[in-house]
Design a protein around this motif. Structure first.
Motif, PDB file in Angstrom:
ATOM      1  N   UNK A  23       7.927  -0.203  -8.091  1.00  0.00           N
ATOM      2  CA  UNK A  23       6.909   0.618  -8.840  1.00  0.00           C
ATOM      3  C   UNK A  23       6.881   1.986  -7.977  1.00  0.00           C
ATOM      4  N   UNK A  24       6.791   1.968  -6.813  1.00  0.00           N
ATOM      5  CA  UNK A  24       6.763   3.133  -5.847  1.00  0.00           C
ATOM      6  C   UNK A  24       7.837   4.145  -5.969  1.00  0.00           C
ATOM      7  N   UNK A  25       9.029   3.408  -6.180  1.00  0.00           N
ATOM      8  CA  UNK A  25      10.396   4.250  -6.041  1.00  0.00           C
ATOM      9  C   UNK A  25      10.293   5.178  -7.347  1.00  0.00           C
ATOM     10  N   UNK A  26       9.744   4.655  -8.419  1.00  0.00           N
ATOM     11  CA  UNK A  26       9.786   5.322  -9.525  1.00  0.00           C
ATOM     12  C   UNK A  26       8.362   5.963 -10.151  1.00  0.00           C
ATOM     13  N   UNK A  27       7.445   5.919  -9.165  1.00  0.00           N
ATOM     14  CA  UNK A  27       6.262   6.805  -9.002  1.00  0.00           C
ATOM     15  C   UNK A  27       5.372   6.145 -10.117  1.00  0.00           C
ATOM     16  N   UNK A  28       5.291   4.600 -10.111  1.00  0.00           N
ATOM     17  CA  UNK A  28       4.447   4.095 -11.112  1.00  0.00           C
ATOM     18  C   UNK A  28       3.302   3.357 -10.034  1.00  0.00           C
ATOM     19  N   UNK A  29       2.039   4.004 -10.427  1.00  0.00           N
ATOM     20  CA  UNK A  29       1.106   3.779  -9.407  1.00  0.00           C
ATOM     21  C   UNK A  29       0.210   2.579 -10.102  1.00  0.00           C
ATOM     22  N   UNK A  30       0.384   1.367  -9.061  1.00  0.00           N
ATOM     23  CA  UNK A  30      -0.415   0.105  -9.277  1.00  0.00           C
ATOM     24  C   UNK A  30      -1.928   0.445  -9.153  1.00  0.00           C
ATOM     25  N   UNK A  31      -2.539   0.057 -10.350  1.00  0.00           N
ATOM     26  CA  UNK A  31      -4.087   0.141 -10.368  1.00  0.00           C
ATOM     27  C   UNK A  31      -4.863  -0.851 -10.242  1.00  0.00           C
ATOM     28  N   UNK A  32      -3.961  -2.257 -10.759  1.00  0.00           N
ATOM     29  CA  UNK A  32      -4.572  -3.506 -10.604  1.00  0.00           C
ATOM     30  C   UNK A  32      -3.621  -4.440 -10.383  1.00  0.00           C
ATOM     31  N   UNK A  33      -3.886  -5.553  -9.769  1.00  0.00           N
ATOM     32  CA  UNK A  33      -3.063  -6.722  -9.570  1.00  0.00           C
ATOM     33  C   UNK A  33      -3.727  -8.143  -9.429  1.00  0.00           C
ATOM     34  N   UNK A  34      -3.072  -9.082 -10.166  1.00  0.00           N
ATOM     35  CA  UNK A  34      -3.520 -10.537  -9.755  1.00  0.00           C
ATOM     36  C   UNK A  34      -2.289 -11.187  -9.735  1.00  0.00           C
ATOM     37  N   UNK A  35      -2.453 -12.136  -8.830  1.00  0.00           N
ATOM     38  CA  UNK A  35      -1.376 -13.022  -8.544  1.00  0.00           C
ATOM     39  C   UNK A  35      -1.892 -14.208  -8.368  1.00  0.00           C
ATOM     40  N   UNK A  36      -0.920 -15.492  -8.397  1.00  0.00           N
ATOM     41  CA  UNK A  36      -1.260 -16.712  -8.129  1.00  0.00           C
ATOM     42  C   UNK A  36       0.085 -17.636  -8.026  1.00  0.00           C
ATOM     43  N   UNK A  37      -0.305 -18.593  -7.245  1.00  0.00           N
ATOM     44  CA  UNK A  37       1.018 -19.667  -7.048  1.00  0.00           C
ATOM     45  C   UNK A  37       0.393 -20.940  -7.365  1.00  0.00           C
ATOM     46  N   UNK A  38       1.166 -21.583  -8.151  1.00  0.00           N
ATOM     47  CA  UNK A  38       0.878 -22.843  -8.833  1.00  0.00           C
ATOM     48  C   UNK A  38       1.850 -23.766  -8.335  1.00  0.00           C
ATOM     49  N   UNK A  39       1.667 -24.598  -7.502  1.00  0.00           N
ATOM     50  CA  UNK A  39       2.609 -25.424  -7.021  1.00  0.00           C
ATOM     51  C   UNK A  39       3.675 -24.500  -6.136  1.00  0.00           C
ATOM     52  N   UNK A  40       4.801 -24.591  -6.771  1.00  0.00           N
ATOM     53  CA  UNK A  40       5.851 -23.640  -6.317  1.00  0.00           C
ATOM     54  C   UNK A  40       6.151 -22.388  -6.968  1.00  0.00           C
ATOM     55  N   UNK A  41       5.273 -22.339  -8.056  1.00  0.00           N
ATOM     56  CA  UNK A  41       5.511 -21.259  -9.176  1.00  0.00           C
ATOM     57  C   UNK A  41       4.620 -20.120  -9.052  1.00  0.00           C
ATOM     58  N   UNK A  42       5.521 -18.923  -9.036  1.00  0.00           N
ATOM     59  CA  UNK A  42       4.522 -17.602  -8.794  1.00  0.00           C
ATOM     60  C   UNK A  42       4.468 -16.950 -10.226  1.00  0.00           C
ATOM     61  N   UNK A  43       3.180 -16.284 -10.195  1.00  0.00           N
ATOM     62  CA  UNK A  43       2.791 -15.678 -11.478  1.00  0.00           C
ATOM     63  C   UNK A  43       2.035 -14.320 -11.325  1.00  0.00           C
ATOM     64  N   UNK A  44       2.321 -13.331 -11.660  1.00  0.00           N
ATOM     65  CA  UNK A  44       1.638 -12.071 -11.304  1.00  0.00           C
ATOM     66  C   UNK A  44       1.500 -11.222 -12.437  1.00  0.00           C
ATOM     67  N   UNK A  45       0.266 -10.376 -12.625  1.00  0.00           N
ATOM     68  CA  UNK A  45       0.220  -9.457 -13.651  1.00  0.00           C
ATOM     69  C   UNK A  45      -0.367  -8.094 -13.088  1.00  0.00           C
ATOM     70  N   UNK A  46       0.422  -7.041 -13.456  1.00  0.00           N
ATOM     71  CA  UNK A  46      -0.085  -5.821 -12.571  1.00  0.00           C
ATOM     72  C   UNK A  46      -0.225  -4.874 -13.931  1.00  0.00           C
ATOM     73  N   UNK A  47      -1.227  -4.136 -13.598  1.00  0.00           N
ATOM     74  CA  UNK A  47      -1.506  -2.798 -14.491  1.00  0.00           C
ATOM     75  C   UNK A  47      -0.873  -1.638 -13.670  1.00  0.00           C
ATOM     76  N   UNK A  48      -0.114  -0.711 -14.287  1.00  0.00           N
ATOM     77  CA  UNK A  48       0.334   0.495 -13.661  1.00  0.00           C
ATOM     78  C   UNK A  48       0.271   1.647 -14.368  1.00  0.00           C
ATOM     79  N   UNK A  49      -0.095   2.855 -13.845  1.00  0.00           N
ATOM     80  CA  UNK A  49      -0.303   4.062 -14.327  1.00  0.00           C
ATOM     81  C   UNK A  49       1.399   4.555 -14.655  1.00  0.00           C
ATOM     82  N   UNK A  50       1.675   5.200 -15.669  1.00  0.00           N
ATOM     83  CA  UNK A  50       3.013   5.524 -15.758  1.00  0.00           C
ATOM     84  C   UNK A  50       3.127   6.933 -16.188  1.00  0.00           C
ATOM     85  N   UNK A  51       2.052   7.902 -16.172  1.00  0.00           N
ATOM     86  CA  UNK A  51       2.254   9.220 -16.410  1.00  0.00           C
ATOM     87  C   UNK A  51       3.201  10.011 -15.641  1.00  0.00           C
ATOM     88  N   UNK A  52       3.346   9.453 -14.368  1.00  0.00           N
ATOM     89  CA  UNK A  52       4.049  10.366 -13.298  1.00  0.00           C
ATOM     90  C   UNK A  52       5.508   9.534 -13.123  1.00  0.00           C
TER      91      UNK A  52
END
Length: 89
Positions: A23-52
């Motif tokens: 995201x940083x490499x392409x100038x997408x700014x992370x404005x919110x992030x939520x992640x969870x690990x369920x047993x051995x599984x990873x899940x994440x949701x991010x909201x990023x600004x893409x104006x730049x």
């Protein structure tokens, strides 16, 4: 404008770092992030600004999908307009 990025797969060290770095490499700014690990599984949701972002949005989507494939993850990037229409009753 914003985009919603979802990441799923087996939990390994460095997933958040790799996705955040892309995201940083392409100038997408992370404005919110939520992640969870369920047993051995990873899940994440991010909201990023893409104006730049430094590349076309479709190229950004492709880059994120490729990052997922390269790391055994599924990464979906959706423009907020599409996300809102899909979840509007």
């Amino acid at each position: 404008m914003k985009a919603v990025i979802t990441v799923t797969g087996r939990d390994v060290v460095g997933i958040i770092a790799k996705v955040s770095a892309a995201c940083a490499e392409h100038h997408a700014n992370i404005i919110d992030i939520s992640q969870s690990v369920l047993s051995e599984y990873f899940a994440m949701i991010m909201v990023v600004e893409i104006d730049q972002i430094a590349i076309d949005f479709t190229q950004f989507v492709d880059k994120m999908e490729q990052l997922g494939r390269d790391n055994g993850l599924v990464i979906h990037t959706m423009h907020e307009d599409v996300f809102n229409v899909m979840h509007h009753i």
